[in-house]
Design an enzyme around this catalytic site. Structure first.
Site, PDB file in Angstrom:
ATOM      1  N   ASP A   1      50.978  58.462 -32.493  1.00  0.00           N
ATOM      2  CA  ASP A   1      49.740  58.502 -31.722  1.00  0.00           C
ATOM      3  C   ASP A   1      49.949  59.449 -30.545  1.00  0.00           C
ATOM      4  OD1 ASP A   1      47.646  57.734 -29.776  1.00  0.00           O
ATOM      5  OD2 ASP A   1      47.236  56.128 -31.203  1.00  0.00           O
TER       6      ASP A   1
ATOM      7  N   GLU B   1      37.805  53.301 -33.389  1.00  0.00           N
ATOM      8  CA  GLU B   1      37.446  54.587 -32.782  1.00  0.00           C
ATOM      9  C   GLU B   1      37.273  55.683 -33.836  1.00  0.00           C
ATOM     10  OE1 GLU B   1      39.277  57.737 -29.575  1.00  0.00           O
ATOM     11  OE2 GLU B   1      39.795  55.633 -29.379  1.00  0.00           O
TER      12      GLU B   1
ATOM     13  N   HIS C   1      42.934  52.777 -40.571  1.00  0.00           N
ATOM     14  CA  HIS C   1      44.249  53.067 -40.012  1.00  0.00           C
ATOM     15  C   HIS C   1      44.835  51.810 -39.373  1.00  0.00           C
ATOM     16  CE1 HIS C   1      41.402  53.894 -36.719  1.00  0.00           C
ATOM     17  NE2 HIS C   1      42.392  53.661 -35.861  1.00  0.00           N
ATOM     18  N   PHE C   2      46.136  51.786 -39.369  1.00  0.00           N
ATOM     19  CA  PHE C   2      46.894  50.703 -38.770  1.00  0.00           C
ATOM     20  C   PHE C   2      47.716  51.277 -37.627  1.00  0.00           C
ATOM     21  CE2 PHE C   2      45.840  49.213 -42.902  1.00  0.00           C
ATOM     22  CZ  PHE C   2      45.792  47.839 -42.833  1.00  0.00           C
TER      23      PHE C   2
END
Length: 121
Positions: free
Chosen positions: A29, A91, A96-97
């Site tokens: 991220d 978002e 996604h995880f």
């Protein structure tokens, strides 16, 4: 399609890729909650948990296990949180995880330092 994750999968947007196979991509991220915060996504565009098939979930969970072990060995994590958002809490509208490492003591590592530790050899 204007999906940022699909653009990452296609190589149109760069990422810090820490794992990839034919079905799943995992990357750091860019705004991590903690050092090593990783996103795990299916390569096939899927909206959320309600629209994903069981085979894809299994493949994603296999990657979660691989990365958990890698984080334990390379980052010396003290725990791990797995998060998956849906609806307005999501978002990016691509399943996604979030794999969020936990540390007893604060770690100060840059995304680049984490990437160098976690990337596939």
């Amino acid at each position: 399609m204007d999906c940022v994750f699909c653009k990452i999968i296609a190589g149109e947007i760069p990422c810090y890729k820490v794992y990839e196979n034919d079905d799943v991509l995992a990357f750091l991220d860019i705004n991590p909650i903690s050092p090593g915060h990783t996103l795990i996504i299916p390569k096939k565009h899927t909206l959320d948990i309600s629209s994903v098939d069981n085979e894809t979930i299994t493949k994603i969970m296999d990657v979660v296990r691989i990365l958990r072990t890698r984080m334990e060995n390379k980052l010396n994590i003290d725990g791990l949180t797995l998060i998956q958002n849906n609806g307005d809490a999501q978002e990016v509208k691509h399943l996604h995880f979030h794999l969020k490492p936990y540390y007893k003591d604060e770690k100060e590592l840059s995304v680049e330092e984490i990437y160098n530790l976690l990337k596939e050899d």
